[in-house]
Design a protein around this motif. Structure first.
Motif: not given
Length: 265
Positions: A34-37, A131-132, A136-137, A151-153
């Motif tokens: 599982i991918q995570s941010i 996905e977006e 940009s992670r 991403s910082l944005q």
């Protein structure tokens, strides 16, 4: 002063504990495919202030795909984490009609882990494309584990909406908005929800730069933040309505906020 030094030391310890739990959660999810941010926390403190301890560290907040929320929760439960709602497909589907995050407590120290399937509760109408965000992670190293930050944005957008959700009643979040402004983040990238972002920027500019605003929403929020006035339910709904453009968006918010969540539709 001794009290400030003690508070600083305690916050540094909390930040280190939070980072250790963050690495643990990301590793468990990674091993489950599982991918995570990672959202907020000490990593954001490092981005904004150059020190992981210069921001209060509490929960561990992790964003996962909505389709993988159940699997992520089951993975942490198998490792001993205690969820705040039954971890079944039916329970999670019902839960997601009202909430965007699921809380689980660490078995040893009760550190809360919040699994986010989106960036705000459904009735706010703020939704993102995982996905977006994944594309940009940013890569970060935590010990032997690689974790991912937005991403910082995207981090700025999450902070701005988090502050708006709390009606800018938390000075730490307004401070974060001011710190993002100092980094020169392009708010035009958030054109699809520019009003809450711009409102947060105006509140931060008023408090930290003395740039007063003619906006009634901004002046109301600043007054309540400075005086410590409590928000009533109608105050919160009024703020949320003011952040929506057009009668259609306002009606959609009211439907989700007052009717559909209660009916479970």
């Amino acid at each position: 002063p001794p009290a400030m030094r003690a508070l600083s030391a305690e916050n540094a310890l909390n930040a280190l504990r939070n980072l250790a739990r963050t690495a643990e959660v990301v590793r468990l999810l990674r091993l489950a495919g599982i991918q995570s941010i990672v959202l907020k926390g000490p990593l954001l403190a490092h981005d904004l202030y150059g020190d992981v301890a210069l921001r209060v560290a509490g929960d561990v907040d992790v964003l996962v795909r909505d389709s993988e929320l159940l699997g992520a929760a089951k993975t942490l439960v198998a490792a001993g984490y205690r969820p705040d709602t039954p971890v079944t497909a039916a329970a999670i589907r019902k839960y997601r009609k009202r909430r965007h995050d699921l809380s689980l407590a660490h078995p040893d120290d009760d550190t809360l882990v919040e699994l986010h399937a989106d960036i705000a509760q459904p009735h706010y109408g703020y939704h993102i494309d995982f996905e977006e965000w994944w594309a940009s992670r940013r890569s970060r190293g935590l010990g032997n584990e690689t974790v991912w930050s937005p991403s910082l944005q995207h981090a700025h957008l999450f902070t701005a909406l988090h502050a708006a959700k709390h009606r800018w009643h938390r000075l730490d979040l307004v401070s974060d908005i001011a710190a993002f402004a100092a980094l020169g983040i392009d708010t035009g990238a958030h054109s699809w929800m520019l009003k809450p972002v711009d409102t947060g920027q105006e509140i931060a500019a008023w408090l930290f730069q003395g740039n007063h605003s003619n906006s009634a929403v901004v002046s109301h929020a600043v007054r309540q933040l400075v005086t410590g006035e409590d928000f009533g339910k109608l105050d919160g709904i009024g703020f949320d309505l003011a952040l929506r453009v057009g009668l259609g968006e306002k009606a959609k918010y009211l439907w989700k906020r007052l009717i559909s969540a209660k009916l479970g539709v």
